[in-house]
Every structure is written in C-alpha cells, then in structure tokens.
Design a protein around this motif. Structure first.
Motif, PDB file in Angstrom:
ATOM      1  N   ASN A 101     -53.564  -5.281 -22.618  1.00  0.00           N
ATOM      2  CA  ASN A 101     -52.928  -6.602 -22.698  1.00  0.00           C
ATOM      3  C   ASN A 101     -53.499  -7.587 -21.695  1.00  0.00           C
ATOM      4  O   ASN A 101     -53.003  -8.713 -21.565  1.00  0.00           O
ATOM      5  CB  ASN A 101     -51.408  -6.482 -22.521  1.00  0.00           C
ATOM      6  CG  ASN A 101     -51.000  -6.120 -21.097  1.00  0.00           C
ATOM      7  OD1 ASN A 101     -51.843  -5.785 -20.257  1.00  0.00           O
ATOM      8  ND2 ASN A 101     -49.707  -6.169 -20.826  1.00  0.00           N
ATOM      9  N   GLY A 102     -54.541  -7.178 -20.956  1.00  0.00           N
ATOM     10  CA  GLY A 102     -55.189  -8.090 -20.019  1.00  0.00           C
ATOM     11  C   GLY A 102     -54.597  -8.104 -18.638  1.00  0.00           C
ATOM     12  O   GLY A 102     -55.053  -8.870 -17.777  1.00  0.00           O
ATOM     13  N   ASN A 103     -53.593  -7.269 -18.363  1.00  0.00           N
ATOM     14  CA  ASN A 103     -52.923  -7.280 -17.061  1.00  0.00           C
ATOM     15  C   ASN A 103     -53.458  -6.230 -16.098  1.00  0.00           C
ATOM     16  O   ASN A 103     -52.852  -5.967 -15.068  1.00  0.00           O
ATOM     17  CB  ASN A 103     -51.413  -7.065 -17.241  1.00  0.00           C
ATOM     18  CG  ASN A 103     -50.715  -8.324 -17.718  1.00  0.00           C
ATOM     19  OD1 ASN A 103     -51.340  -9.377 -17.823  1.00  0.00           O
ATOM     20  ND2 ASN A 103     -49.447  -8.217 -18.025  1.00  0.00           N
ATOM     21  N   GLY A 104     -54.594  -5.608 -16.435  1.00  0.00           N
ATOM     22  CA  GLY A 104     -55.138  -4.575 -15.571  1.00  0.00           C
ATOM     23  C   GLY A 104     -56.081  -5.136 -14.528  1.00  0.00           C
ATOM     24  O   GLY A 104     -56.136  -6.336 -14.282  1.00  0.00           O
ATOM     25  N   SER A 105     -56.830  -4.239 -13.892  1.00  0.00           N
ATOM     26  CA  SER A 105     -57.754  -4.641 -12.852  1.00  0.00           C
ATOM     27  C   SER A 105     -59.054  -3.842 -13.000  1.00  0.00           C
ATOM     28  O   SER A 105     -59.075  -2.820 -13.686  1.00  0.00           O
ATOM     29  CB  SER A 105     -57.121  -4.373 -11.479  1.00  0.00           C
ATOM     30  OG  SER A 105     -56.883  -2.980 -11.298  1.00  0.00           O
ATOM     31  N   PRO A 106     -60.169  -4.295 -12.431  1.00  0.00           N
ATOM     32  CA  PRO A 106     -60.265  -5.425 -11.512  1.00  0.00           C
ATOM     33  C   PRO A 106     -60.548  -6.765 -12.187  1.00  0.00           C
ATOM     34  O   PRO A 106     -60.507  -7.794 -11.540  1.00  0.00           O
ATOM     35  CB  PRO A 106     -61.446  -5.028 -10.628  1.00  0.00           C
ATOM     36  CG  PRO A 106     -62.320  -4.217 -11.528  1.00  0.00           C
ATOM     37  CD  PRO A 106     -61.397  -3.477 -12.441  1.00  0.00           C
ATOM     38  N   SER A 107     -60.824  -6.768 -13.498  1.00  0.00           N
ATOM     39  CA  SER A 107     -61.308  -8.000 -14.141  1.00  0.00           C
ATOM     40  C   SER A 107     -60.343  -8.605 -15.139  1.00  0.00           C
ATOM     41  O   SER A 107     -60.633  -9.654 -15.712  1.00  0.00           O
ATOM     42  CB  SER A 107     -62.652  -7.718 -14.840  1.00  0.00           C
ATOM     43  OG  SER A 107     -63.596  -7.208 -13.925  1.00  0.00           O
ATOM     44  N   GLY A 108     -59.188  -7.960 -15.399  1.00  0.00           N
ATOM     45  CA  GLY A 108     -58.232  -8.515 -16.342  1.00  0.00           C
ATOM     46  C   GLY A 108     -58.754  -8.563 -17.768  1.00  0.00           C
ATOM     47  O   GLY A 108     -58.432  -9.486 -18.517  1.00  0.00           O
ATOM     48  N   LEU A 109     -59.562  -7.564 -18.155  1.00  0.00           N
ATOM     49  CA  LEU A 109     -60.087  -7.521 -19.519  1.00  0.00           C
ATOM     50  C   LEU A 109     -58.979  -7.168 -20.508  1.00  0.00           C
ATOM     51  O   LEU A 109     -57.985  -6.552 -20.139  1.00  0.00           O
ATOM     52  CB  LEU A 109     -61.206  -6.482 -19.616  1.00  0.00           C
ATOM     53  CG  LEU A 109     -62.391  -6.647 -18.664  1.00  0.00           C
ATOM     54  CD1 LEU A 109     -63.397  -5.524 -18.885  1.00  0.00           C
ATOM     55  CD2 LEU A 109     -63.068  -8.005 -18.855  1.00  0.00           C
ATOM     56  N   ASN A 110     -59.176  -7.548 -21.777  1.00  0.00           N
ATOM     57  CA  ASN A 110     -58.203  -7.168 -22.797  1.00  0.00           C
ATOM     58  C   ASN A 110     -58.809  -6.128 -23.731  1.00  0.00           C
ATOM     59  O   ASN A 110     -59.948  -5.687 -23.550  1.00  0.00           O
ATOM     60  CB  ASN A 110     -57.707  -8.392 -23.575  1.00  0.00           C
ATOM     61  CG  ASN A 110     -58.836  -9.137 -24.261  1.00  0.00           C
ATOM     62  OD1 ASN A 110     -59.843  -8.549 -24.651  1.00  0.00           O
ATOM     63  ND2 ASN A 110     -58.674 -10.441 -24.417  1.00  0.00           N
ATOM     64  N   SER A 111     -58.058  -5.748 -24.728  1.00  0.00           N
ATOM     65  CA  SER A 111     -58.428  -4.630 -25.595  1.00  0.00           C
ATOM     66  C   SER A 111     -59.809  -4.788 -26.200  1.00  0.00           C
ATOM     67  O   SER A 111     -60.567  -3.815 -26.301  1.00  0.00           O
ATOM     68  CB  SER A 111     -57.389  -4.464 -26.705  1.00  0.00           C
ATOM     69  OG  SER A 111     -57.723  -3.402 -27.560  1.00  0.00           O
ATOM     70  N   GLU A 112     -60.142  -6.010 -26.620  1.00  0.00           N
ATOM     71  CA  GLU A 112     -61.404  -6.234 -27.326  1.00  0.00           C
ATOM     72  C   GLU A 112     -62.612  -6.026 -26.431  1.00  0.00           C
ATOM     73  O   GLU A 112     -63.711  -5.753 -26.910  1.00  0.00           O
ATOM     74  CB  GLU A 112     -61.426  -7.655 -27.905  1.00  0.00           C
ATOM     75  CG  GLU A 112     -60.314  -7.936 -28.901  1.00  0.00           C
ATOM     76  CD  GLU A 112     -60.352  -6.985 -30.095  1.00  0.00           C
ATOM     77  OE1 GLU A 112     -61.465  -6.680 -30.562  1.00  0.00           O
ATOM     78  OE2 GLU A 112     -59.281  -6.537 -30.533  1.00  0.00           O
ATOM     79  N   THR A 113     -62.442  -6.169 -25.131  1.00  0.00           N
ATOM     80  CA  THR A 113     -63.581  -6.115 -24.210  1.00  0.00           C
ATOM     81  C   THR A 113     -63.609  -4.859 -23.350  1.00  0.00           C
ATOM     82  O   THR A 113     -64.489  -4.713 -22.518  1.00  0.00           O
ATOM     83  CB  THR A 113     -63.571  -7.354 -23.295  1.00  0.00           C
ATOM     84  OG1 THR A 113     -62.285  -7.483 -22.676  1.00  0.00           O
ATOM     85  CG2 THR A 113     -63.856  -8.611 -24.087  1.00  0.00           C
ATOM     86  N   ILE A 114     -62.650  -3.954 -23.558  1.00  0.00           N
ATOM     87  CA  ILE A 114     -62.636  -2.696 -22.810  1.00  0.00           C
ATOM     88  C   ILE A 114     -63.346  -1.640 -23.643  1.00  0.00           C
ATOM     89  O   ILE A 114     -62.969  -1.403 -24.791  1.00  0.00           O
ATOM     90  CB  ILE A 114     -61.196  -2.232 -22.503  1.00  0.00           C
ATOM     91  CG1 ILE A 114     -60.429  -3.318 -21.746  1.00  0.00           C
ATOM     92  CG2 ILE A 114     -61.206  -0.937 -21.682  1.00  0.00           C
ATOM     93  CD1 ILE A 114     -58.952  -2.991 -21.567  1.00  0.00           C
ATOM     94  N   PRO A 115     -64.382  -0.983 -23.135  1.00  0.00           N
ATOM     95  CA  PRO A 115     -65.105   0.022 -23.927  1.00  0.00           C
ATOM     96  C   PRO A 115     -64.243   1.253 -24.173  1.00  0.00           C
ATOM     97  O   PRO A 115     -63.263   1.498 -23.471  1.00  0.00           O
ATOM     98  CB  PRO A 115     -66.316   0.359 -23.046  1.00  0.00           C
ATOM     99  CG  PRO A 115     -65.862   0.055 -21.660  1.00  0.00           C
ATOM    100  CD  PRO A 115     -64.939  -1.128 -21.779  1.00  0.00           C
ATOM    101  N   TRP A 116     -64.631   2.044 -25.148  1.00  0.00           N
ATOM    102  CA  TRP A 116     -63.840   3.219 -25.535  1.00  0.00           C
ATOM    103  C   TRP A 116     -63.731   4.215 -24.384  1.00  0.00           C
ATOM    104  O   TRP A 116     -62.699   4.864 -24.221  1.00  0.00           O
ATOM    105  CB  TRP A 116     -64.443   3.877 -26.774  1.00  0.00           C
ATOM    106  CG  TRP A 116     -65.813   4.472 -26.596  1.00  0.00           C
ATOM    107  CD1 TRP A 116     -67.006   3.818 -26.664  1.00  0.00           C
ATOM    108  CD2 TRP A 116     -66.127   5.838 -26.343  1.00  0.00           C
ATOM    109  NE1 TRP A 116     -68.047   4.684 -26.455  1.00  0.00           N
ATOM    110  CE2 TRP A 116     -67.546   5.947 -26.261  1.00  0.00           C
ATOM    111  CE3 TRP A 116     -65.370   6.994 -26.186  1.00  0.00           C
ATOM    112  CZ2 TRP A 116     -68.208   7.147 -26.015  1.00  0.00           C
ATOM    113  CZ3 TRP A 116     -66.030   8.203 -25.946  1.00  0.00           C
ATOM    114  CH2 TRP A 116     -67.421   8.271 -25.861  1.00  0.00           C
TER     115      TRP A 116
END
Length: 541
Positions: free
Chosen positions: A454-469
């Motif tokens: 949901n974009g609330n993680g760290s360190p870069s605040g990426l969301n589902s579409e940009t997080i690799p498998w």
C-alpha cells in the motif's frame, strides 16, 4: 551558556522565562538537558537529527525516536532513529540479551513487533493539534506537537515505546516542542533529503567497493548488432553451452521460432559440443537443409565455458570477410566467459563472507540466533508450494540468504546497530552487492523486502506495482519468521492457537503490507508444517 538560553526565551516571550529557571530542576541529568539546548542554540549550524535524539534521550531513555511531517492532511514518517542501548535497561545499565526477565522479554517482543510494523503514513488526528503531550496507538509513544512560528501545525516528534515524561518536564513540554520545532524545521530546510546525512555515510563506504560486474548479455547484444548491421547479414545469435543445456544469450533479426531451437532439448538441438568441438546434430543437418539458408558458425571455448556464434548470410554479406570477423568475436567471447566465471566465483566467495559476518551478528542475540537459516528454510518450502521454477527457486533462496546483510555494513558505519534496530539496512545491503555478479531480482529483493504493497513501507515507500516478486516474498516471510521467533517457547497458547493467530495476522495485512496473491499459499504452508515444525525450521543450519 545560560545567557544563550535566556536570549532564546526573550524571542518566544517573557512569560516563558520562569520555565527555564535552572533552580527548578533537581537533577544533574535535567541540568545537562537544558545545557545542551543552550549549546545547540549558540551554534551557527543546526544540530543534526542524531544530536536532537541524544538531547531528547536525556528525557525519555526511549529506544525509538521519529518525526512525522504533516503533508496533505497526512502524517508522513520523515526521520527516525533507534537507540539500541535503550531497548533493555536496568537501573540505567544495559543487560546482556540472554539475562532477561520474562517481563523484559515481553517488553522486547512488543517493541520489535511495533518497530517491524511502523507505518510510513497515518491519518491526522485532532489530538495532535493540542499543545502539550499526546499519545497514539503506535507503540504507546509520547508525541510532542511541532508548530511553526505562526502557530501552524508542522508535525509531531515521537519517542517510545512505553515512555512517560518526568513530572518536572511535563509543564514545560510546550517549550521543548518549540525548541524541537525550531531545530527540525531549520534542519529540514537545510537538507533536501531528510536521510541525506546518513545516506552520505553509506555512499562514502560503498562507493569505494568498486564495480566488478559485467553484463554478458549486454556486451553480447552490442557485438552481435555490430556483426549483423555492420556486415549486412540477415540475422544472428550467440549460444552458450551450459551444464543444463543450450542457453540463447541474444539474437538479432531472428524469428522467435527459429531462436527457440537453440534452447530446445538435446533431441532438437541444432548444434552440440562434442569432445571440445562444435558438431551439427542429425536434427540440425535436416533442419538446415530444409531451411535453405547460408550460415556461418564460429565455435569459441574458454577455460570453463564454451558456445558458438551463428549468422545467416545474405548475398551482400557473402563478399565480406565474415569468417575472420567471427574468429575475432569468438575469441573475445571466450575471454569474456572466462572473466565472468572468475568474477562469479569471487562474488560468491565475498557474499559468503558477508553471510558469515551476518550470522555472527544474529547469533549474538537469542531471538535472532537462527533468523536467516529459518528464512531460507521457509522460502524454499514456500517456493515448492507456490510452484516456482528451478531458476526462481535459486533466486529466492539467495535473496533470503542475503536479505539482511545490510546490517554488516550498518555496523561498519555506526557501531551499536542490531538486528531490528537498523532501519536503512535494505539500502545498505543492496549497495554492498550491486557491483557483484548477482541476479537483478536478488538485488532488488534485498532493497525492497520492507516495502508494503500500500506504499506505507520503507525505505522508499514503493507500492505493489513497483515491488519485485522477491521483495514481496521475503517481506512476507520476514513477518512470519519474526512472529515465530517472538513466540517460540511461549506456552500461553496451544500450537493450533499460535498458527491461527499467525494466519489471521497475515490475512489482516493482505493488500496492506503483503500481496494478497501470496497469502493463501503461505497459510497453506504453515498449516502443512504445524507450529512446532515452524519453530524447528532453520535450527539445524
């Protein structure tokens, strides 16, 4: 020094002057607190965030200090700092990790759980607009509102978990908040990136690691394009012989169906490596005859790997000296493959060294004693349940093994960092290996294993579409392993109850922290293993 304090008082109003009276404080610690504020106020430069944390540490002795900035109606995590020495204290002294009381172990478990799940964003609450101190559900931290000079809400300073300000300080928290706001706002204006200072330390370390990685496929693509376009041939390809069969490195101008023959099984391979020589297979002879094209093939072999370069000639290319060119190109690839082999061996040895250093850090604490081996064991079993291919299994296994090596770099940058205490370790770890011979998916899995969908993680605040498998799978099992490590040996629940609680926690975080696609298989794996097997995984490394 006291003059500097009183000078500041006059800038915020004489009505606050009595609050800074040194006689009002009865301990040396509180005297030091205000003396340090005077020192910071008299500086020409703003204090760093670590300076501010050390100042606030005199008040709270809290393990986590973080700042939320107010942006577009949301409180967004802006800065954070972990003081590992404050995780466990007994009369002001640090305790050995293995000498904890049950109450201290419970405190540590709660702390690490909250730290693991610290959100990057949270909704603005009316309570944060109040002067004085407030509390929030995240770790039961104390929160000091921060205001600009015009009274506009700027953010909140948080210290926790489970802290309570001294009674003597409570009436003066508005002044503490003014000091903090002044320092933090100035610091923020001076820095384009709140993490710049620490990231600069990281960059100073990893920038000297060099670059030993060559992109074999990229180099092959450039050379093959030169051959095809520069020598006016119709198409071409470069194939490597591997222990698992033929590997098509690159092709240019070749139809997909034809290129597929170079990765086909032995029964449909066009060429084979036989006794150190390139031979056309029976199938290849028949295929080339039916194809009716004129081809040139150059076999190349290095110390450890071999392959061949094939081009489909045209009438125009027949007049050019293709054969000599292919011999030169083949020699270049033989040398490149030898270099790649040596580089891969060196990279593997270096990463194995990093891993051993990480394991030494993990073994210094009872909770993390089996952390990485347990991660590896979990993701391997998940990969089998999920149906990952052999190459994907190799990638996810290596990602699990290396996901926390950033702690090795963190300790080299700032002593005292611990597992769970260093929040920038994904970036550090990725930077440590990005110049080595390592698969891109492994590298990005290391970098993103604490991102949330949901974009609330760290360190870069990426969301589902940009997080690799790889980052998604490692992030999920980081949570699973942390849960197992926190509750192993706890008899307050039955085995089935622990599994039910873990499964429920995963479902609650679906499409928030974790990718929903992974959750059913993860829960299926947990149920197949059972709680006791989850606890045993990785213990025998």
């Amino acid at each position: 020094m006291i003059k500097d304090v009183r000078s500041y008082i006059h800038t915020v109003g004489n009505r606050l002057s009595k609050a800074f009276s040194m006689e009002a404080f009865g301990t040396e610690q509180q005297l030091e607190f205000w003396e340090l504020s005077a020192e910071h106020l008299s500086r020409k430069r703003s204090p760093s965030f670590s300076d501010i944390v050390n100042w606030m540490d005199l008040l709270y002795r809290a393990p986590v200090h973080f700042v939320y900035r107010l942006q577009d109606g949301k409180l967004v995590l802006d800065r954070r700092h972990v003081l590992t020495k404050n995780i466990l204290r007994d009369a002001g002294n640090e305790l050995e990790p293995h000498k904890q009381t049950p109450q201290q172990k419970e405190y540590l478990k709660d702390f690490e759980y909250q730290l693991q799940n610290l959100e990057k964003k949270m909704s603005m609450d009316e309570v944060f607009k109040e002067q004085g101190i407030t509390s929030h559900s995240i770790g039961q931290c104390e929160h000091i509102p921060l205001f600009k000079k015009d009274g506009e809400q700027w953010g909140i300073y948080c210290a926790g978990p489970y802290t309570k300000s001294p009674d003597q300080i409570t009436p003066k928290l508005s002044i503490v908040g003014r000091l903090l706001a002044n320092w933090l706002i100035t610091l923020d204006e001076e820095e384009s990136n709140p993490q710049r200072e620490y990231e600069q330390k990281i960059e100073n370390v990893v920038s000297d690691l060099g670059s030993g990685q060559l992109n074999t496929e990229g180099i092959a693509q450039i050379i093959l394009r030169y051959v095809v376009h520069g020598r006016k041939v119709a198409s071409g390809c470069i194939v490597e012989f591997t222990p698992n069969g033929h590997k098509l490195l690159v092709s240019v101008g070749m139809k997909e169906k034809l290129a597929g023959y170079f990765t086909a099984g032995a029964d449909k391979a066009l060429y084979e490596n036989k006794g150190g020589e390139l031979k056309v297979t029976e199938f290849g002879q028949e295929f080339l005859k039916q194809w009716g094209k004129q081809v040139d093939v150059e076999y190349f072999t290095g110390e450890h790997h071999s392959g061949f370069l094939m081009v489909e000639k045209t009438e125009g290319s027949g007049k050019l000296d293709i054969e000599n060119l292919l011999k030169e190109v083949g020699l270049s690839f033989a040398n490149l493959f030898d270099y790649r082999h040596k580089n891969e061996n060196f990279s593997d040895q270096l990463m194995d060294g990093y891993y051993k250093m990480l394991r030494a850090i993990e073994k210094s604490r009872e909770k993390t004693r089996f952390h990485t081996p347990r991660m590896v064991a979990f993701v391997q079993r998940f990969g089998m349940f999920f149906g990952l291919e052999d190459d994907e299994m190799e990638i996810i296994t290596k990602t699990a093994k290396l996901h926390d090596i950033g702690y090795v770099g963190a300790i080299s940058i700032e002593p005292g960092k611990t597992i769970g205490g260093e929040l920038s370790h994904p970036i550090i770890g990725a930077n440590m290996v990005e110049h080595l011979s390592i698969d891109k998916d492994v590298l990005e899995g290391i970098r993103t294993h604490h991102e949330w969908v949901n974009g609330n993680g760290s360190p870069s605040g990426l969301n589902s579409e940009t997080i690799p498998w790889t980052g998604k799978i490692i992030g999920l099992f980081e949570f699973v392993v942390d849960f197992v490590e926190s509750n192993a040996g706890d008899d307050s629940k039955t085995n089935d109850e622990w599994l039910e609680l873990l499964s429920r926690n995963l479902m609650e975080r679906a499409d928030i922290e974790f990718d929903m696609v992974l959750i059913p298989t993860a829960i299926q794996l947990l149920q197949a293993l059972g709680w006791q097997e989850c606890v045993r995984l990785g213990v025998e490394e």
